[in-house]
Every structure is written in C-alpha cells, then in structure tokens.
Motif scaffolding. Structure first.
Motif, PDB file in Angstrom:
ATOM      1  N   LEU A 126      16.656 -12.270 -75.419  1.00 23.42           N
ATOM      2  CA  LEU A 126      15.617 -13.210 -75.828  1.00 23.42           C
ATOM      3  C   LEU A 126      16.118 -14.173 -76.904  1.00 23.42           C
ATOM      4  N   GLU A 127      16.927 -13.669 -77.825  1.00 27.77           N
ATOM      5  CA  GLU A 127      17.477 -14.521 -78.886  1.00 27.77           C
ATOM      6  C   GLU A 127      18.426 -15.567 -78.297  1.00 27.77           C
ATOM      7  N   SER A 128      19.266 -15.140 -77.341  1.00 29.74           N
ATOM      8  CA  SER A 128      20.180 -16.094 -76.691  1.00 29.74           C
ATOM      9  C   SER A 128      19.409 -17.158 -75.923  1.00 29.74           C
ATOM     10  N   LEU A 129      18.354 -16.731 -75.224  1.00 35.00           N
ATOM     11  CA  LEU A 129      17.547 -17.696 -74.482  1.00 35.00           C
ATOM     12  C   LEU A 129      16.825 -18.654 -75.436  1.00 35.00           C
ATOM     13  N   LYS A 130      16.394 -18.128 -76.570  1.00 41.41           N
ATOM     14  CA  LYS A 130      15.703 -18.964 -77.548  1.00 41.41           C
ATOM     15  C   LYS A 130      16.636 -20.045 -78.094  1.00 41.41           C
ATOM     16  N   LYS A 131      17.910 -19.712 -78.281  1.00 41.47           N
ATOM     17  CA  LYS A 131      18.880 -20.705 -78.760  1.00 41.47           C
ATOM     18  C   LYS A 131      19.048 -21.850 -77.758  1.00 41.47           C
ATOM     19  N   GLU A 132      18.845 -21.551 -76.486  1.00 36.03           N
ATOM     20  CA  GLU A 132      18.955 -22.584 -75.445  1.00 36.03           C
ATOM     21  C   GLU A 132      17.648 -23.357 -75.270  1.00 36.03           C
ATOM     22  N   GLY A 133      16.618 -22.968 -76.008  1.00 33.96           N
ATOM     23  CA  GLY A 133      15.345 -23.685 -75.925  1.00 33.96           C
ATOM     24  C   GLY A 133      14.304 -23.013 -75.053  1.00 33.96           C
ATOM     25  N   VAL A 134      14.523 -21.755 -74.693  1.00 33.29           N
ATOM     26  CA  VAL A 134      13.574 -21.029 -73.852  1.00 33.29           C
ATOM     27  C   VAL A 134      12.534 -20.358 -74.739  1.00 33.29           C
ATOM     28  N   GLU A 135      11.274 -20.537 -74.382  1.00 38.73           N
ATOM     29  CA  GLU A 135      10.166 -19.933 -75.116  1.00 38.73           C
ATOM     30  C   GLU A 135       9.279 -19.172 -74.143  1.00 38.73           C
ATOM     31  N   VAL A 136       8.725 -18.051 -74.626  1.00 35.67           N
ATOM     32  CA  VAL A 136       7.765 -17.293 -73.824  1.00 35.67           C
ATOM     33  C   VAL A 136       6.421 -18.010 -73.920  1.00 35.67           C
ATOM     34  N   ILE A 137       5.751 -18.154 -72.775  1.00 36.22           N
ATOM     35  CA  ILE A 137       4.430 -18.800 -72.758  1.00 36.22           C
ATOM     36  C   ILE A 137       3.389 -17.776 -73.189  1.00 36.22           C
ATOM     37  N   GLU A 138       2.618 -18.126 -74.216  1.00 35.49           N
ATOM     38  CA  GLU A 138       1.533 -17.259 -74.677  1.00 35.49           C
ATOM     39  C   GLU A 138       0.401 -17.335 -73.662  1.00 35.49           C
TER      40      GLU A 138
END
Length: 197
Positions: free
Chosen positions: A134-146
């Motif tokens: 999740l941290e790696s994806l967040k660095k690429e701009g990926v966010e979980v949709i609430e």
C-alpha cells in the motif's frame, strides 16, 4: 505686270498654299485608324479589375488555408504534449491494475481468525507485506476510495445491492464488498458497494 495681275497671282499662290495645307491635314487625319478612344481603355481597365479581384480571392483562400494548417499543427502538437503528459502521469496504471487482485487475495487471507501463535505471526508478516504494498502504491499516486458511510457516487462506486436500513440515510453506502482505487485523478477500479435506498 500690272498691279491687278500681281494681286491675282498672289491670290492664286495663297489659294494653292491653302489647298496644299488642307490636303496635308486631311492626309494626316485619314492615316489614323478610326477607333473609339474610350472603349479600349475601359475594356482594359475592367479586365485588370477582374484579374485583381481574382488574385485577391486566391490570396484570401491561401491565407485561410495557411491559418487552418497552422491551427491543425498547433492542435496536434498540443494533443501530443497532453498524451505524453498523460502517459507519464499514469505510467503505473497497468502495474497497479495487475497488482489489485493479488492485494485483494492478501486482504482476504489476513481476515482469517488467528487461533495460535504461529498463525498470528504469519498474519503479522502478511500485514507488513500488505502495508509495504500500500505504501509503494501510495508513492505512485494510488489512493483507496472511501466508501462506507459516504454518499453513493456512480463515478467512484459500483452498486451491486440495495437495502433498506433505518440506521443509514438514503443513498448512503452501507457496505463495501471490494475496495476501489484511484490513480491520481483517474478511477482504476470503482468500489463494489451496497447502497441504502
């Protein structure tokens, strides 16, 4: 010679000179072709004006073609720049799309109840892997949709069920079946949800 004869002779000479001059003038006039002076220049002027109008129309057409070509070139250059920016901005989209099913499986595996120390240790390791992903994806701009508790938005949520729950207001997401993800401002996968009527 008498005076009268002199006068008569002078008059004959004058008449002869006058006749000769008249013939010369008549010859000069008769040698010029009889053309109307106003028609030829008027025709040439009209033809010249038509040619000028025709050339001006061609120039206007060429200017318009040039301006259209310039606009097409500018538009294609702008589109190419936007395509390059989008490709750079969303370069991780294919990787993220491929990783999401594995991330879902990891989350399902972590939802198992731990009944002994070995299972708890294994779940802790899986949780660390999950957090790292999740941290790696967040660095690429990926966010979980609430989703749960939020108002249903068809752009980021996919409703698969509707319920009537008095604990929630109308059009509110009650439950999430599958997490949704966004890459920067683009929805990679909408959240699969249950919505209150």
């Amino acid at each position: 010679m008498t005076e009268e004869q002199k006068n008569t002779k002078q008059e004959d000479v004058i008449e002869t000179d006058a006749v000769d001059q008249t013939e010369v003038i008549f010859d000069e006039v008769s040698e010029e072709p009889a053309q109307p002076e106003t028609e030829a220049p008027q025709d040439e002027l009209t033809a010249a004006q038509e040619k000028i109008s025709e050339l001006e129309a061609k120039i206007d057409e060429m200017d318009n073609r040039y301006l259209r070509l310039q606009a097409d070139f500018d538009n294609s250059r702008r589109r190419a720049r936007l395509d390059i920016e989008a490709a750079h901005k969303y370069r991780a989209q294919n990787l993220v799309t491929d990783l999401l099913p594995a991330l879902d499986n990891l989350e399902r595996a972590m939802s198992v109840e731990a009944d002994n120390d070995q299972t708890k240790t294994l779940l802790q390791g899986m949780q660390m892997i999950h957090n790292g992903l999740l941290e790696s994806l967040k660095k690429e701009g990926v966010e979980v949709i609430e989703a749960v508790g939020k108002e249903f938005d068809p752009h980021i949520h996919q409703a698969v069920m509707q319920v009537e729950d008095p604990g929630f207001e109308s059009n509110i997401v009650v439950e999430e079946f599958q997490k949704g993800y966004m890459l920067k401002d683009r929805v990679i996968r909408p959240s699969m949800v249950k919505v209150n009527q």
